[in-house]
Design an enzyme around this catalytic site. Structure first.
Site, PDB file in Angstrom:
ATOM      1  N   GLY A   7       0.937  -1.269   0.103  1.00 39.05           N
ATOM      2  CA  GLY A   7      -0.032   0.113   0.050  1.00 39.05           C
ATOM      3  C   GLY A   7       1.074   1.298   0.023  1.00 39.05           C
ATOM      4  O   GLY A   7       1.407   1.704   1.066  1.00 39.05           O
ATOM      5  N   ALA A   8       1.130   1.629  -1.085  1.00 36.06           N
ATOM      6  CA  ALA A   8       2.245   2.675  -1.317  1.00 36.06           C
ATOM      7  C   ALA A   8       1.597   4.187  -1.653  1.00 36.06           C
ATOM      8  O   ALA A   8       1.874   4.855  -2.653  1.00 36.06           O
ATOM      9  CB  ALA A   8       3.448   2.467  -2.043  1.00 36.06           C
ATOM     10  N   GLY A   9       0.366   4.251  -1.030  1.00 40.49           N
ATOM     11  CA  GLY A   9      -0.144   5.747  -1.293  1.00 40.49           C
ATOM     12  C   GLY A   9       0.804   6.678  -0.470  1.00 40.49           C
ATOM     13  O   GLY A   9       1.912   6.744  -0.617  1.00 40.49           O
ATOM     14  N   MET A  11       1.085   7.585   2.872  1.00 41.85           N
ATOM     15  CA  MET A  11       1.952   6.807   3.784  1.00 41.85           C
ATOM     16  C   MET A  11       3.109   6.047   3.493  1.00 41.85           C
ATOM     17  O   MET A  11       4.195   6.004   3.758  1.00 41.85           O
ATOM     18  CB  MET A  11       1.064   6.644   5.132  1.00 41.85           C
ATOM     19  CG  MET A  11       0.450   7.796   5.687  1.00 41.85           C
ATOM     20  SD  MET A  11       1.536   8.984   6.458  1.00 41.85           S
ATOM     21  CE  MET A  11       2.110   7.891   7.986  1.00 41.85           C
ATOM     22  N   ASN A 105      -4.383   3.777  10.360  1.00 39.25           N
ATOM     23  CA  ASN A 105      -5.335   4.103  11.568  1.00 39.25           C
ATOM     24  C   ASN A 105      -6.530   3.299  11.527  1.00 39.25           C
ATOM     25  O   ASN A 105      -6.937   2.470  10.673  1.00 39.25           O
ATOM     26  CB  ASN A 105      -5.911   5.595  10.943  1.00 39.25           C
ATOM     27  CG  ASN A 105      -4.805   6.527  11.109  1.00 39.25           C
ATOM     28  OD1 ASN A 105      -3.932   6.422  11.964  1.00 39.25           O
ATOM     29  ND2 ASN A 105      -5.184   7.680  10.298  1.00 39.25           N
ATOM     30  N   LYS A 187      -4.236   7.115  19.696  1.00 39.57           N
ATOM     31  CA  LYS A 187      -4.161   7.741  18.184  1.00 39.57           C
ATOM     32  C   LYS A 187      -5.676   7.790  17.563  1.00 39.57           C
ATOM     33  O   LYS A 187      -5.816   8.596  16.940  1.00 39.57           O
ATOM     34  CB  LYS A 187      -3.183   6.819  17.673  1.00 39.57           C
ATOM     35  CG  LYS A 187      -3.314   7.232  15.921  1.00 39.57           C
ATOM     36  CD  LYS A 187      -2.481   8.588  15.510  1.00 39.57           C
ATOM     37  CE  LYS A 187      -2.821   9.275  14.271  1.00 39.57           C
ATOM     38  NZ  LYS A 187      -2.305   8.345  13.036  1.00 39.57           N
ATOM     39  N   GLU A 273     -12.356   5.899   5.887  1.00 40.98           N
ATOM     40  CA  GLU A 273     -12.276   4.749   6.985  1.00 40.98           C
ATOM     41  C   GLU A 273     -13.095   4.939   8.145  1.00 40.98           C
ATOM     42  O   GLU A 273     -12.770   4.307   9.401  1.00 40.98           O
ATOM     43  CB  GLU A 273     -10.669   4.590   7.372  1.00 40.98           C
ATOM     44  CG  GLU A 273      -9.884   4.380   6.377  1.00 40.98           C
ATOM     45  CD  GLU A 273      -8.299   4.343   6.909  1.00 40.98           C
ATOM     46  OE1 GLU A 273      -7.995   5.682   7.318  1.00 40.98           O
ATOM     47  OE2 GLU A 273      -7.679   3.295   6.919  1.00 40.98           O
TER      48      GLU A 273
HETATM   49  N1  LIG Z   1      -2.152  10.419   5.174  1.00 37.35           N
HETATM   50  C1  LIG Z   1      -1.764  10.770   6.358  1.00 37.35           C
HETATM   51  O1  LIG Z   1      -1.306  11.622   6.752  1.00 37.35           O
HETATM   52  C2  LIG Z   1      -1.958   9.681   7.310  1.00 37.35           C
HETATM   53  C3  LIG Z   1      -2.470   8.255   7.059  1.00 37.35           C
HETATM   54  N2  LIG Z   1      -2.520   7.393   8.079  1.00 37.35           N
HETATM   55  C4  LIG Z   1      -3.160   6.013   7.711  1.00 37.35           C
HETATM   56  O2  LIG Z   1      -2.518   5.344   6.784  1.00 37.35           O
HETATM   57  C5  LIG Z   1      -3.119   4.556   6.009  1.00 37.35           C
HETATM   58  C6  LIG Z   1      -2.742   4.752   4.442  1.00 37.35           C
HETATM   59  O3  LIG Z   1      -3.375   6.138   4.325  1.00 37.35           O
HETATM   60  P1  LIG Z   1      -2.808   6.806   2.990  1.00 37.35           P
HETATM   61  O4  LIG Z   1      -1.300   6.515   2.807  1.00 37.35           O
HETATM   62  O5  LIG Z   1      -3.321   8.318   3.354  1.00 37.35           O
HETATM   63  O6  LIG Z   1      -3.724   6.428   1.945  1.00 37.35           O
HETATM   64  P2  LIG Z   1      -3.886   6.819   0.463  1.00 37.35           P
HETATM   65  O7  LIG Z   1      -5.297   6.791  -0.143  1.00 37.35           O
HETATM   66  O8  LIG Z   1      -2.668   7.728   0.184  1.00 37.35           O
HETATM   67  O9  LIG Z   1      -3.509   5.359  -0.344  1.00 37.35           O
HETATM   68  C7  LIG Z   1      -3.946   4.095  -0.071  1.00 37.35           C
HETATM   69  C8  LIG Z   1      -4.351   3.586  -1.290  1.00 37.35           C
HETATM   70  O10 LIG Z   1      -5.301   4.057  -1.907  1.00 37.35           O
HETATM   71  C9  LIG Z   1      -5.307   3.959  -3.374  1.00 37.35           C
HETATM   72  N3  LIG Z   1      -5.437   5.485  -4.118  1.00 37.35           N
HETATM   73  C10 LIG Z   1      -5.100   6.462  -3.211  1.00 37.35           C
HETATM   74  N4  LIG Z   1      -5.649   7.531  -4.008  1.00 37.35           N
HETATM   75  C11 LIG Z   1      -6.133   6.906  -5.056  1.00 37.35           C
HETATM   76  C12 LIG Z   1      -6.514   7.675  -6.254  1.00 37.35           C
HETATM   77  N5  LIG Z   1      -6.583   9.056  -6.288  1.00 37.35           N
HETATM   78  N6  LIG Z   1      -7.025   6.782  -7.213  1.00 37.35           N
HETATM   79  C13 LIG Z   1      -6.983   5.432  -7.065  1.00 37.35           C
HETATM   80  N7  LIG Z   1      -6.534   4.848  -6.099  1.00 37.35           N
HETATM   81  C14 LIG Z   1      -5.927   5.459  -5.080  1.00 37.35           C
HETATM   82  C15 LIG Z   1      -4.156   3.382  -3.601  1.00 37.35           C
HETATM   83  O11 LIG Z   1      -4.201   1.909  -3.755  1.00 37.35           O
HETATM   84  P3  LIG Z   1      -5.430   1.171  -4.558  1.00 37.35           P
HETATM   85  O12 LIG Z   1      -5.453   1.586  -5.821  1.00 37.35           O
HETATM   86  O13 LIG Z   1      -5.110  -0.389  -4.177  1.00 37.35           O
HETATM   87  O14 LIG Z   1      -7.022   1.275  -3.645  1.00 37.35           O
HETATM   88  C16 LIG Z   1      -3.264   3.384  -2.419  1.00 37.35           C
HETATM   89  O15 LIG Z   1      -2.241   2.626  -2.082  1.00 37.35           O
HETATM   90  C17 LIG Z   1      -4.674   4.579   6.443  1.00 37.35           C
HETATM   91  O16 LIG Z   1      -5.003   3.637   7.435  1.00 37.35           O
HETATM   92  C18 LIG Z   1      -4.676   6.116   7.038  1.00 37.35           C
HETATM   93  O17 LIG Z   1      -5.660   6.341   8.029  1.00 37.35           O
HETATM   94  C19 LIG Z   1      -1.900   7.467   9.326  1.00 37.35           C
HETATM   95  C20 LIG Z   1      -1.315   8.535   9.636  1.00 37.35           C
HETATM   96  C21 LIG Z   1      -1.179   9.735   8.402  1.00 37.35           C
HETATM   97  C1  LIG Z   2      -2.256  13.090  10.754  1.00 39.61           C
HETATM   98  C2  LIG Z   2      -3.376  12.541  11.545  1.00 39.61           C
HETATM   99  C3  LIG Z   2      -2.698  12.347  12.731  1.00 39.61           C
HETATM  100  C4  LIG Z   2      -4.488  13.525  11.372  1.00 39.61           C
HETATM  101  O1  LIG Z   2      -5.622  13.218  11.855  1.00 39.61           O
HETATM  102  C5  LIG Z   2      -3.696  11.207  10.707  1.00 39.61           C
HETATM  103  O2  LIG Z   2      -3.477  10.478  11.214  1.00 39.61           O
HETATM  104  C6  LIG Z   2      -4.623  11.153   9.363  1.00 39.61           C
HETATM  105  O3  LIG Z   2      -4.142  12.281   8.691  1.00 39.61           O
HETATM  106  O4  LIG Z   2      -4.964  10.310   9.360  1.00 39.61           O
END
Ligand SMILES: NC(=O)C1=CN([C@@H]2O[C@H](COP(=O)(O)OP(=O)(O)OC[C@H]3O[C@@H](n4cnc5c(N)ncnc54)[C@H](OP(=O)(O)O)[C@@H]3O)[C@@H](O)[C@H]2O)C=CC1
Ligand SMILES: CC(C)(CO)C(=O)C(=O)O
Length: 312
Positions: A7-9, A11, A105, A187, A273
């Site tokens: 899962g390389a979005g 984070m 999260n 958290k 989520e």
């Molecule tokens: N962002 C943040 O600041 C923080 C996030 N977190 C937690 O980390 C975890 C990952 O979150 P995060 O990295 O934000 O997730 P993202 O939405 O950035 O990425 C997760 C996945 O979603 C899909 N995706 C994202 N955007 C798109 C798009 N525009 N179109 C199509 N597919 C897309 C991709 O996989 P696929 O196509 O396979 O669906 C991707 O791997 C979650 O549990 C989040 O709550 C925790 C702390 C901070």
């Molecule tokens: C950065 C933080 C702590 C904000 O709630 C987070 O976990 C998120 O963006 O999902």
């Protein structure tokens, strides 16, 4: 260390970049074809605390995963709804000693992971790092953060401490927690306030914090989380947790961040989520017969907004 970021979005990209720059053998696995193509063609681009960088990291779609090289560590960074599928997709990369670290999260992900991975290889935690996807192959990373983690299996404390060391050596500021369920609830209180409220109100965390009712809302929601957590043997220090949540208001640290739920729902019209955060507390509240009116309403309002925006 051979590390897979599953899962390389936003984070996953942050952790991938920092661990790769720290000298680890990192591979990204992600299901968004446009993102994977962009990373393959141009590298993973990041604005990293104001500096534009490009990191060349191998990347695969889940359908391309093969079992020729096993991972030492798999860091799970999908959205909660994608977790089970990703665990199935990365199965060929898992050997007997492969450690799985979940930093998503939300509450209760270990119940899903346990179905796929032996307990002694499961490590759970959470992170205060932030990240934003700008578009395919491009992320924005600013501010500081931290990671807390712990082993779920018995006699794996040294392995958990070693994982924290590996992350810290790449600047991720990780530490071992001797009560990770406390940390996860603590958290979850941040996400149970900031994520849904910023999404509903269309503001960042500093802007929400500057409103008059912010403090009362945070206190009420944290009390609901604490009442439910108590039934699960987790005794939250409410004043400390409220102070921790409100530390997110600071524009000099992460206050200008739009929480990940905002990025999903408002920016990208994607499903959220919420059912793993406030929704989980609502469900547990019903089970333990504890009223959770704020969590119930916040969950429903986010689902209304998902419907209104046609989130997918
Ligand atoms: N962002 C943040 O600041 C923080 C996030 N977190 C937690 O980390 C975890 C990952 O979150 P995060 O990295 O934000 O997730 P993202 O939405 O950035 O990425 C997760 C996945 O979603 C899909 N995706 C994202 N955007 C798109 C798009 N525009 N179109 C199509 N597919 C897309 C991709 O996989 P696929 O196509 O396979 O669906 C991707 O791997 C979650 O549990 C989040 O709550 C925790 C702390 C901070
Ligand atoms: C950065 C933080 C702590 C904000 O709630 C987070 O976990 C998120 O963006 O999902």
């Amino acid at each position: 260390m051979k590390i897979i970021i599953a899962g390389a979005g936003a984070m996953g990209s942050r952790f991938g970049i920092m661990l790769h720059r720290g000298g680890n053998d990192v591979t990204l696995v992600d299901g968004w074809p446009a993102h994977v193509d962009a990373i393959r063609q141009n590298g993973l681009k990041a604005n990293f605390n104001g500096e534009d960088i490009t990191e060349h990291i191998p990347v695969m779609l889940p359908s391309e995963v093969k079992g020729d090289t096993k991972a030492d560590l798999i860091i799970l960074f999908t959205k909660s709804m994608q977790l089970a599928k990703m665990l199935q997709d990365v199965k060929p990369l898992i050997a007997e000693n492969t450690k799985i670290l979940c930093l998503l999260n939300g509450i209760g992900h270990e119940d899903t992971i346990e179905k796929y991975i032996p307990m002694e290889n499961i490590f759970i935690g959470n992170t205060m790092w932030t990240a934003g996807l700008v578009g395919p192959g491009e992320v924005k990373l600013f501010g500081n953060g931290s990671v807390e983690l712990q082993n779920l299996g018995q006699n794996q404390e040294d392995a958990a401490k070693n994982l924290a060391k590996v992350l810290s050596e790449s600047g991720l500021n990780a530490k071992y927690s001797d009560n990770i369920h406390y940390s996860i609830y603590r958290k979850a209180c941040v996400n149970g306030t900031m994520n849904c409220l910023c999404s509903i109100l269309d503001v960042n965390m500093a802007e929400f914090g500057a409103t008059k009712p912010a403090h009362d809302i945070v206190v009420t929601v944290v009390n609901e989380f604490a009442a439910v957590a108590k039934h699960e043997g987790v005794d939250l220090d409410i004043d400390e947790v409220v102070a921790h949540v409100e530390s997110c208001f600071d524009p000099e640290t992460i206050g200008k961040h739009y929480p990940s739920m905002y990025q999903d729902l408002i920016k990208n019209n994607r499903l959220t989520e919420i059912d793993y955060i406030n929704g989980a507390v609502s469900r547990k509240g019903k089970k333990y017969q504890i009223p959770t009116p704020y969590c119930d309403l916040l969950t429903q309002l986010i689902h209304c907004k998902e419907d209104i925006l046609g989130a997918k």
